[in-house]
Write a protein that holds these residues in place. Structure first.
Motif, PDB file in Angstrom:
ATOM      1  N   ALA A 207     -18.657  32.891  -1.668  1.00  0.00           N
ATOM      2  CA  ALA A 207     -19.199  33.815  -2.675  1.00  0.00           C
ATOM      3  C   ALA A 207     -20.283  33.146  -3.503  1.00  0.00           C
ATOM      4  CB  ALA A 207     -18.084  34.327  -3.578  1.00  0.00           C
ATOM      5  N   ALA A 208     -20.057  31.884  -3.874  1.00  0.00           N
ATOM      6  CA  ALA A 208     -21.053  31.168  -4.670  1.00  0.00           C
ATOM      7  C   ALA A 208     -22.357  31.009  -3.894  1.00  0.00           C
ATOM      8  CB  ALA A 208     -20.507  29.802  -5.076  1.00  0.00           C
ATOM      9  N   GLN A 211     -24.137  34.367  -3.641  1.00  0.00           N
ATOM     10  CA  GLN A 211     -24.776  34.742  -4.910  1.00  0.00           C
ATOM     11  C   GLN A 211     -26.037  33.919  -5.160  1.00  0.00           C
ATOM     12  OE1 GLN A 211     -22.014  34.800  -8.217  1.00  0.00           O
ATOM     13  NE2 GLN A 211     -23.038  36.581  -9.054  1.00  0.00           N
ATOM     14  N   ARG A 212     -26.035  32.649  -4.723  1.00  0.00           N
ATOM     15  CA  ARG A 212     -27.230  31.815  -4.890  1.00  0.00           C
ATOM     16  C   ARG A 212     -28.413  32.363  -4.093  1.00  0.00           C
ATOM     17  NH1 ARG A 212     -23.494  27.410  -5.227  1.00  0.00           N
ATOM     18  NH2 ARG A 212     -23.457  27.166  -2.959  1.00  0.00           N
ATOM     19  N   ASN A 214     -29.017  35.462  -3.540  1.00  0.00           N
ATOM     20  CA  ASN A 214     -29.482  36.612  -4.332  1.00  0.00           C
ATOM     21  C   ASN A 214     -30.256  37.620  -3.476  1.00  0.00           C
ATOM     22  OD1 ASN A 214     -29.836  38.211  -6.614  1.00  0.00           O
ATOM     23  ND2 ASN A 214     -31.748  37.198  -7.170  1.00  0.00           N
ATOM     24  N   TYR A 218     -25.536  43.053  -0.195  1.00  0.00           N
ATOM     25  CA  TYR A 218     -24.547  42.349   0.612  1.00  0.00           C
ATOM     26  C   TYR A 218     -23.868  43.360   1.518  1.00  0.00           C
ATOM     27  CZ  TYR A 218     -24.999  38.971  -3.228  1.00  0.00           C
ATOM     28  OH  TYR A 218     -25.482  38.103  -4.171  1.00  0.00           O
ATOM     29  N   THR A 241     -14.052  36.671  -6.689  1.00  0.00           N
ATOM     30  CA  THR A 241     -15.143  35.914  -6.061  1.00  0.00           C
ATOM     31  C   THR A 241     -16.251  36.855  -5.594  1.00  0.00           C
ATOM     32  OG1 THR A 241     -13.953  35.913  -3.925  1.00  0.00           O
ATOM     33  CG2 THR A 241     -13.612  34.029  -5.393  1.00  0.00           C
ATOM     34  N   TRP A 242     -16.067  37.486  -4.469  1.00  0.00           N
ATOM     35  CA  TRP A 242     -17.076  38.414  -3.943  1.00  0.00           C
ATOM     36  C   TRP A 242     -17.194  39.666  -4.812  1.00  0.00           C
ATOM     37  CZ3 TRP A 242     -19.953  38.404   0.873  1.00  0.00           C
ATOM     38  CH2 TRP A 242     -19.927  37.167   1.527  1.00  0.00           C
ATOM     39  N   ALA A 244     -17.927  39.711  -7.750  1.00  0.00           N
ATOM     40  CA  ALA A 244     -19.000  39.514  -8.727  1.00  0.00           C
ATOM     41  C   ALA A 244     -20.237  40.330  -8.396  1.00  0.00           C
ATOM     42  CB  ALA A 244     -19.359  38.028  -8.807  1.00  0.00           C
ATOM     43  N   PHE A 245     -20.426  40.639  -7.115  1.00  0.00           N
ATOM     44  CA  PHE A 245     -21.577  41.454  -6.710  1.00  0.00           C
ATOM     45  C   PHE A 245     -21.112  42.702  -5.960  1.00  0.00           C
ATOM     46  CE2 PHE A 245     -21.284  37.334  -4.546  1.00  0.00           C
ATOM     47  CZ  PHE A 245     -20.817  37.684  -3.288  1.00  0.00           C
ATOM     48  N   ARG A 248     -23.413  45.733  -5.446  1.00  0.00           N
ATOM     49  CA  ARG A 248     -24.497  45.607  -4.466  1.00  0.00           C
ATOM     50  C   ARG A 248     -23.956  45.380  -3.057  1.00  0.00           C
ATOM     51  NH1 ARG A 248     -27.521  40.720  -6.968  1.00  0.00           N
ATOM     52  NH2 ARG A 248     -28.858  40.910  -5.119  1.00  0.00           N
ATOM     53  N   THR A 249     -22.682  45.680  -2.853  1.00  0.00           N
ATOM     54  CA  THR A 249     -22.042  45.449  -1.559  1.00  0.00           C
ATOM     55  C   THR A 249     -21.872  46.753  -0.804  1.00  0.00           C
ATOM     56  OG1 THR A 249     -20.874  43.504  -2.406  1.00  0.00           O
ATOM     57  CG2 THR A 249     -19.978  44.540  -0.430  1.00  0.00           C
TER      58      THR A 249
END
Length: 445
Positions: A207-208, A211-212, A214, A218, A241-242, A244-245, A248-249
């Protein structure tokens, strides 16, 4: 394989001092920065090639530029340095060089470019090569001749390359349009029942990395949450974790989403809501740029309603490129292997000239050459990627399938897909930020 996208210390070497020297001497010019190289055309295929030596009369330098992954160039054994070069036929701004090594690889080498074939300038330098595929991106050299100059062998043999691919823009041509270009991050088989408090828990790390990057959005290829995909599990693990976005998934379900005691896909539907059910069904489509994306539920490929919807949806789209994603892969070298449940859908997609299929289910990364629903390699076939390394326990590679081009197991990561209005390519990026594999650039059908 060694990645060379932009991650130090293994990245192309091109200094400001070099640029200044070149400008003062009137020699090679550095191409202006900022142009995306993902969509640049292949310049080297079939062009005249020479080498410092050949192991024998069948392993000649032209074999490294013929587009055939089964043929290769090999130098004389036991001698350094050795080189192979290609004449691009015209001056070009080179943005990418991709090297596919045979077992006899270079431990140290330089990628060089020249205007006249006599004076060479270094574009990239490798000092700790380990074979496989080296993909140098973000290059900015200009010239007519390109050379791979090996200075230290990685084995006791010579140097041997299956393919050398040089990408860029030839002088006098217009760079390909980047209108509609965008990036997508994708993964399947994601949230095991663990949290960041455990160092072995992988989905916080994927997930990190996701997100990096961007991306524009997703997408997921099923088995988003383990083991039974209850709503409480989504909230306790995936959401930390996932999640967080999440907004946009664009998800797709897997078989684990059907194990929920509350009912098949109950927790999945409750967690994602309209994101996963925009039209009231667990299958849907949407557009981005010149691309049409189709999310399918491969748990119910025997549902006539979904099959008819897919046919109608493909008939309606006016987009020039088509990508579909669902959980069960038709082709896989992993533990689950090939899944014939997806073959009828492949036939529909193939008839509609679809370009790309993304899957999960097997917990490894794999990419296939274009093929048809019967497993025959063909230029108008569909490219399939298995991307099931989002966080669940890895599966080993078991039976390598025909047309499988690259397989990675045990290294968690995400797919970084780059799209334009006419092309697509991707990288498999590990949780350490390193590019584990880089694909060719494909043109839409």
């Amino acid at each position: 394989m060694r990645p060379h996208a932009s991650t130090p210390p293994h990245r192309p070497v091109l200094t400001l001092l070099l640029a200044a020297v070149l400008l003062l001497t009137g020699g090679l010019l550095i191409a202006p920065p900022g142009r995306a190289d993902a969509a640049d055309p292949l310049l080297s295929r079939g062009k005249p090639a020479t080498s410092s030596s050949n192991e024998d009369s069948t392993l000649t330098p032209d074999k490294a530029f013929d587009g055939n992954p089964a043929t290769r160039w090999a130098s004389a054994e036991g001698s350094d340095p050795q080189w192979i070069r290609v004449d691009l036929g015209t001056t070009a701004s080179v943005s990418r060089v991709r090297l596919s090594w045979e077992a006899a690889y270079a431990k140290a080498y330089r990628v060089e470019i020249s205007a006249d074939g006599a004076t060479w300038t270094t574009l990239a330098t490798e000092t700790a090569g380990n074979g496989g595929t080296d993909d140098w991106t973000g290059l900015t050299g200009k010239g007519r001749h390109l050379r791979v100059h090996g200075t230290a062998r990685g084995t006791s043999y010579g140097y041997s390359l299956y393919e050398v691919e040089v990408y860029g823009i030839a002088d006098g041509t217009t760079p390909p349009p980047t209108t509609g270009s965008f990036t997508v991050v994708a993964a399947g088989d994601i949230a095991a029942q663990c949290t960041a408090s455990s160092s072995s828990c992988a989905h916080p790390k994927t997930a990190a990395q996701a997100q990096r990057i961007n991306p524009k959005f997703y997408l997921t290829m099923g088995d988003n949450q383990y083991d039974d995909a209850r709503l409480s599990d989504f909230r306790n693990y995936y959401d930390k974790t996932w999640g967080a976005f999440k907004a946009r998934t664009r998800p797709a379900p897997g078989n684990h989403e059907t194990y929920d005691p509350a009912g098949p896909l109950a927790g999945y539907k409750a967690y994602f809501g309209a994101l996963a059910y925009p039209a009231g069904k667990p299958y849907y489509s949407y557009d981005e740029g010149n691309w049409h994306f189709i999310a399918l539920d491969s748990n119910s490929f025997d549902d006539p309603a979904q099959i008819q919807w897919l046919k109608d949806d493909l008939a309606r789209t006016t987009k020039g490129c088509v990508a579909a994603y669902f959980h069960h892969p038709l082709y896989s070298s992993g533990g689950h292997g090939n899944d014939p449940v997806s073959q009828p859908v492949w036939r529909i997609l193939y008839a509609a000239k679809a370009d790309l299929v993304l899957n999960g289910h097997d917990h490894h990364y794999e990419r296939f050459a274009p093929q048809d629903p019967d497993g025959r390699a063909t230029p108008d076939g569909i490219v399939e990627i298995v991307g099931g390394m989002g966080g669940a326990e890895p599966y080993p590679i078991e039976t390598v399938q025909p047309h499988s081009q690259k397989r990675i197991s045990g290294s968690y990561g995400v797919l970084k897909l780059d799209f334009t209005d006419t092309t697509y390519t991707w990288q498999y990026v590990g949780t350490d930020g390193r590019v584990k594999d880089a694909a060719p650039t494909y043109t839409c059908h």
